[in-house]
Write a protein that holds these residues in place. Structure first.
Motif, mmCIF file in Angstrom:
data_model
loop_
_atom_site.group_PDB
_atom_site.id
_atom_site.type_symbol
_atom_site.label_atom_id
_atom_site.label_comp_id
_atom_site.label_asym_id
_atom_site.label_seq_id
_atom_site.Cartn_x
_atom_site.Cartn_y
_atom_site.Cartn_z
ATOM 1 N N THR A 45 0.835 -1.205 0.000
ATOM 2 C CA THR A 45 0.000 0.000 0.000
ATOM 3 C C THR A 45 0.869 1.253 0.000
ATOM 4 N N SER A 46 1.927 1.256 0.802
ATOM 5 C CA SER A 46 2.832 2.408 0.852
ATOM 6 C C SER A 46 3.566 2.589 -0.466
ATOM 7 N N ASP A 49 1.223 4.112 -3.034
ATOM 8 C CA ASP A 49 0.981 5.515 -2.737
ATOM 9 C C ASP A 49 2.179 6.373 -3.131
#
Length: 539
Positions: A45-46, A49
């Motif tokens: 997820t990081s 992003d």
């Protein structure tokens, strides 16, 4: 005169063909090496992003992203030459062959302009144990851009900021565009007349430890400026008396002793994610420049991590694990370069090595049959490559795939196939679901000494000198901690039936009888290794 000098200095694909193969397609070609970019971290997820532009390309038809790409090593002097030559050394003869292998010189024989844009400056390693890398990245190019040639500030170990390096690259594109628009320098591809093509090697360094943070983007858990929510200050470990490390790459101690345990316990992983944004911006700027100069539609771009990363570089210099071996591999290929070939063109390629598998065992007959059933058609080449994005592949596969795309007369020379582990073309046929790709970290290029056999889901790590250290690793990750929460099991703790699955796969794919295994991992052929401390019924 130039052709004679080049052919005597390197192991050329065109060595027995003079003039160079007339039917080679001539697009622009860029190969990007993402130093220390982990595929595992990039897919969290990081990671998504931090790199929105990169991930947006996955929905574009001209991009191919490989979900299960593996690096053959966790050290740069092995992993980067693997990307740029398609060769993996496990003996001294192969090291010498790699030194004589040069994509740059092959492209120069075809009339290409060539450029090397390397953020960390490989020329500084001439005369060192890393000289093999220095030769590949700094020899025979028409232009070399690095910290030494530009005088740019070193901001991340011994590297310049990738974004500054990209300014030099884009200026080169613009200069070439202006020059070719005002001169008669032309080359022909098919029925089209195009400006003189170029080949460029680009190496990003911002993802290498200690990771260059973006000035404006703060990854989750970090504040811009080098401090995480727990109060970690990177400068505490890089400045003052007794500091073990400095940003410009001058060391007071070796890597292994550079930092206290408290450094690794408190190091903010978000620094690594923040550096992804600099990579994302650099790629976006590159593709924008390619488009603005009108060459994007005629440019193949291939990018790959040389190896993954862990916070604190010492871990991957001593051993490997899933986030170190899992790397991003992506390709931008305009549709015309997946176009049809004549049957004769296909026959020439097959007879010169396209059917060669990763362990140099020929699959010529099978490959020839595939080509006769329609591989020469645009849609078959496209669908084969697209299907292979979901298979287990290696960064060793980049060079043979590129050569196959451009219709080179052969993918490797006989000497390269004999002395090294080689890759395979990813457009020649659909890869088997259980394919194993291999790696080696050890002599003659470093002292780690471990072998790797990886599938889509797992890898067997084999240690010839300490076989009891051998283990099986799973390529699965905790989204919040893809670095330290590992899924591994000691090989000796597997049931005997589970071990046989690995042995059968190695035998079926001809690795057990290969020179690669017999030369440096002969214990794999020993029954005692497969039966050690067996915990199940053995018949």
């Amino acid at each position: 005169k130039q052709t004679k000098d080049i052919s005597t200095q390197h192991e050329s694909i065109f060595q027995t063909i003079n003039p160079p193969y007339k039917k080679v397609q001539k697009p622009n070609v860029i190969i990007i090496v993402h130093e220390s970019l982990s595929g595992a971290a990039l897919e969290t997820t990081s990671g998504r992003d931090a790199a929105p532009w990169f991930h947006s390309t996955k929905s574009h038809g001209n991009f191919f992203h490989f979900s299960s790409a593996r690096a053959p090593s966790g050290t740069t002097p092995i992993a980067t030459p693997a990307i740029l030559t398609g060769l993996l050394a496990y003996n001294r003869d192969c090291v010498d062959t790699i030194k004589r292998s040069s994509l740059t010189e092959d492209f120069k024989l075809l009339g290409y302009d060539t450029g090397s844009f390397v953020s960390y400056g490989a020329s500084r390693w001439q005369g060192t144990s890393w000289s093999i890398l220095a030769r590949i990245l700094s020899s025979k190019f028409d232009i070399i851009v690095d910290p030494q040639s530009t005088g740019e500030e070193k901001v991340n170990e011994f590297g310049m900021d990738d974004r500054k390096m990209m300014k030099y690259f884009n200026n080169w594109l613009l200069t070439r565009s202006n020059t070719t628009n005002t001169t008669a320098s032309k080359t022909t591809m098919g029925n089209s007349t195009l400006s003189k093509p170029f080949f460029a090697t680009v190496v990003f360094n911002n993802q290498h430890f200690p990771h260059l943070e973006h000035e404006m983007y703060s990854a989750p858990g970090c504040n811009v400026g080098g401090m995480d929510e727990g109060g970690f200050y990177f400068d505490d470990y890089t400045e003052g008396e007794g500091a073990g490390y400095s940003i410009d790459g001058d060391y007071n101690e070796t890597y292994d002793n550079a930092f206290p345990d408290t450094f690794y316990q408190s190091y903010p992983v978000c620094r690594y994610y923040s550096s992804f944004r600099t990579m994302d911006e650099s790629l976006k700027e590159m593709f924008g420049a390619l488009n603005a100069t009108g060459v994007l539609k005629n440019t193949i771009v291939i990018g790959a991590g040389d190896h993954g990363e862990t916070p604190g570089v010492t871990k991957r210099l001593q051993d490997v694990d899933a986030p170190i071996l899992h790397v991003p591999l992506w390709m931008h290929i305009p549709s015309q370069f997946l176009a049809s070939r004549t049957q004769q063109d296909n026959q020439n390629i097959v007879s010169n090595g396209t059917g060669t598998s990763n362990n140099t065992v020929s699959n010529e007959t099978e490959t020839r049959n595939v080509r006769k059933t329609g591989l020469g058609k645009n849609e078959r080449l496209y669908s084969t490559l697209r299907e292979n994005t979901n298979k287990s592949v290696s960064t060793l596969d980049i060079v043979p795939t590129l050569r196959d795309l451009l219709n080179f007369p052969r993918l490797y020379t006989t000497k390269q196939q004999k002395e090294c582990v080689t890759g395979k073309s990813l457009i020649s046929k659909i890869i088997e679901d259980d394919q194993l790709v291999v790696g080696w970290g050890g002599t003659p290029l470093d002292g780690m000494n471990n072998g790797m056999f990886a599938s889509k889901s797992q890898a067997l790590l084999f240690y010839p000198r300490e076989t009891t250290k051998s283990r099986v690793i799973d390529f699965k990750y905790n989204d919040k901690d893809p670095f330290f929460e590992l899924y591994e099991k000691r090989f000796q703790d597997l049931k005997y039936e589970e071990r046989l699955v690995w042995r059968n796969a190695l035998e079926r794919q001809d690795w057990m009888s290969s020179s690669f295994v017999q030369t440096i991992m002969s214990d794999l052929s020993s029954e005692s290794f497969w039966r050690m401390n067996a915990s199940s019924n053995i018949s």
